[in-house]
Motif scaffolding. Structure first.
Motif, PDB file in Angstrom:
ATOM      1  N   HIS A  69       0.809  -1.227   0.000  1.00  0.00           N
ATOM      2  CA  HIS A  69       0.000   0.000   0.000  1.00  0.00           C
ATOM      3  C   HIS A  69       0.840   1.274   0.000  1.00  0.00           C
ATOM      4  O   HIS A  69       0.308   2.362  -0.151  1.00  0.00           O
ATOM      5  CB  HIS A  69      -0.969   0.014   1.195  1.00  0.00           C
ATOM      6  CG  HIS A  69      -2.073  -0.982   1.044  1.00  0.00           C
ATOM      7  ND1 HIS A  69      -3.199  -0.721   0.303  1.00  0.00           N
ATOM      8  CD2 HIS A  69      -2.215  -2.250   1.517  1.00  0.00           C
ATOM      9  CE1 HIS A  69      -3.998  -1.775   0.333  1.00  0.00           C
ATOM     10  NE2 HIS A  69      -3.428  -2.723   1.064  1.00  0.00           N
ATOM     11  N   LYS A  70       2.137   1.112   0.196  1.00  0.00           N
ATOM     12  CA  LYS A  70       3.016   2.278   0.166  1.00  0.00           C
ATOM     13  C   LYS A  70       3.882   2.328  -1.086  1.00  0.00           C
ATOM     14  O   LYS A  70       4.683   3.244  -1.261  1.00  0.00           O
ATOM     15  CB  LYS A  70       3.919   2.286   1.405  1.00  0.00           C
ATOM     16  CG  LYS A  70       3.157   2.477   2.699  1.00  0.00           C
ATOM     17  CD  LYS A  70       4.103   2.534   3.887  1.00  0.00           C
ATOM     18  CE  LYS A  70       3.317   2.730   5.169  1.00  0.00           C
ATOM     19  NZ  LYS A  70       4.192   2.623   6.359  1.00  0.00           N
ATOM     20  N   VAL A 115       0.073  -0.299  -5.380  1.00  0.00           N
ATOM     21  CA  VAL A 115      -1.283   0.269  -5.427  1.00  0.00           C
ATOM     22  C   VAL A 115      -1.853   0.227  -6.842  1.00  0.00           C
ATOM     23  O   VAL A 115      -3.068   0.081  -7.027  1.00  0.00           O
ATOM     24  CB  VAL A 115      -1.340   1.710  -4.857  1.00  0.00           C
ATOM     25  CG1 VAL A 115      -0.955   1.721  -3.381  1.00  0.00           C
ATOM     26  CG2 VAL A 115      -0.474   2.670  -5.645  1.00  0.00           C
ATOM     27  N   LEU A 164      -0.363   8.137  -5.359  1.00  0.00           N
ATOM     28  CA  LEU A 164       0.399   7.835  -4.145  1.00  0.00           C
ATOM     29  C   LEU A 164       1.716   8.612  -4.111  1.00  0.00           C
ATOM     30  O   LEU A 164       2.111   9.163  -3.075  1.00  0.00           O
ATOM     31  CB  LEU A 164       0.692   6.321  -4.074  1.00  0.00           C
ATOM     32  CG  LEU A 164       1.560   5.874  -2.893  1.00  0.00           C
ATOM     33  CD1 LEU A 164       0.826   6.095  -1.570  1.00  0.00           C
ATOM     34  CD2 LEU A 164       1.959   4.406  -3.035  1.00  0.00           C
TER      35      LEU A 164
END
Lengths: 306, 306
Positions: free
Chosen positions: A58-59, A64, A130
């Motif tokens: 997710h980072k 993502v 992101l």
């Protein structure tokens, strides 16, 4: 197919007259990625070389982007992702875009192409969101499509491929300072004068026309930016000197690549590009800032399988 | 050659996505002008029919445009100018541009072509400056060059001709109210959001691309204007209804012609244009506002000798 190795190219976005809508793909600068299906129903970043980037899905921009794709399909298929970063983070030549576009391209191939490359753009944009806080498409689109890409509209998303005249050479100079796209965006004014906007869209229209007519001189005259360059160029060491040097040495045009600090000189043909490069090397030899230099044709096909 | 009679066509400027930089030339709507050399070393407007316009050279757009041309040449040659206005003043389809472009075209011919048509644009712009307070080129350029014109830059002035796909039909509706370009310009905000400017240049780039690829649907999708139309459309009776009607009847796109009040519907082919026209006629039959309707191809050559 159980695994795939790809080359995910660097890209030059904005191109002076096309802030947030225009970008092109480079030939010989890019990351390598290896993606394998796993039987764990789990998406994993298993290895990153060449850069210090987060392994948590997710980072990580590739993570993502792939999650967005799998969500759309409702797929539980697991993948292991290995990334060999060769594009430096924060260099302004689409480092995050290469990872996110490369990852969705590879996953799409391993799933037997449920999406077209154009459809993959919106998933890759989740990586940009992101990385920079803004889901811009002007790097991921040319990475996926090759050549020049134009974002006609973000809502609904519509991306066009434009012709890539074969004599274009991009001389990309990366001064070794890091500018985060997020920070570089934050200094841009959110209101512009109508007069400068008119100048900008006149130049963008002319640049698009020049791509169709192979009018290299017109491409050069169209590479102007009265909106973003005056603000962002302040962050780039020797910007004015490099611009003058490139144009004096025969470049068609010069501008900031993406959010910088890299700058590009667009040239016609190999010898013109070599002259610009030689001028840079001579100028930079006694300067304290480190730098990388790339000379590249336009990559007409984008991400490729190795 | 001692005298020349010409047809000076109407034009549609802005075309939604190209405020102040884009325009196209109409085929069958325009003024007629007769210019004769005289031996008086004097420029005269000797006759104007069809409109109540100033006969004084310095107050007439044709007069100031020709003066600018003669000044550049250092010529004392006198001319008599007769203008038969068929384009209504203040209609938004380049009435002043037809007069000023037509006059410099004719004078240039009578002087054996010292200037190219492209070079004549800057003289004709002096007429626009007189008419509207702004020396815009997006009507005079397509009047002189035909087809679609793009202003890449006003300083220095650079105008490009763009392709004119043959199936385009323009349905131009002129509601019989008059809006002075000068007034219509004054209500436009001089600052715009960066987001709306980005949307505008994405659309203009796409429209230019579509002209090269004959992609009529893309032309239509690109005809958007989030900057000027929301402000100017308020002055135009039934704007929203006419827009919906045109699009419902198959128009590719719809927008304000120049500074209005005329509106244009861009259509692909004759039968599509006739459907839009029929829809307008039906809608307007019980309305109190008078109107004129023109259906035209794109005029690929501009001003012509009669």
């Amino acid at each position: 197919m159980e695994e795939i190795k790809i080359f995910a190219p660097a890209t030059v976005a904005n191109l002076s007259c096309g802030f947030d809508v225009l970008g092109c793909c480079l030939q010989n600068v890019g990351d390598e990625m290896l993606l394998k299906k796993n039987d764990l129903n789990q998406l994993r970043i298993t290895k990153i070389t060449g850069a210090d980037l987060p392994m948590e899905i997710h980072k990580n921009v590739a993570g993502v982007a792939v999650l967005a794709l799998l969500d759309r399909l409702g797929s539980k298929q697991g993948f292991d992702i290995e990334i060999d970063k060769k594009i430096r983070s924060g260099s302004g030549i689409g480092s995050s875009a290469a990872s996110s576009a490369g990852a969705v391209y590879a996953v799409n191939k391993l799933l037997d192409d449920p999406f077209t490359n154009n459809e993959l753009i919106e998933f890759a944009m989740q990586g940009e969101l992101l990385a920079s806080g803004n889901a811009h498409a002007d790097n991921v689109a040319p990475a996926l499509l090759g050549g020049f890409s134009l974002v006609r509209s973000y809502d609904p998303l519509e991306i066009l491929g434009l012709p890539a005249p074969s004599e274009i050479r991009m001389v990309v100079l990366h001064p070794m300072i890091e500018i985060k796209t997020r920070d570089s965006r934050s200094i841009i004014k959110q209101n512009v004068t109508l007069a400068s906007a008119i100048a900008q869209w006149g130049n963008l229209g002319a640049f698009v026309s020049a791509l169709y007519t192979n009018d290299y001189k017109l491409m050069g005259r169209s590479l102007h930016d009265a909106i973003v360059e005056p603000v962002r160029s302040i962050l780039i060491p020797y910007f004015d000197e490099l611009k003058k040097l490139a144009l004096d040495n025969g470049a068609l045009g010069f501008g900031i690549s993406g959010s910088g600090p890299s700058v590009f000189a667009m040239c016609q043909g190999d010898s013109a590009a070599e002259e610009v490069k030689a001028g840079y090397l001579n100028f930079l030899q006694d300067k304290e800032v480190g730098f990388e230099l790339h000379v590249s044709e336009i990559n007409k096909t984008g991400i490729r399988i190795l």
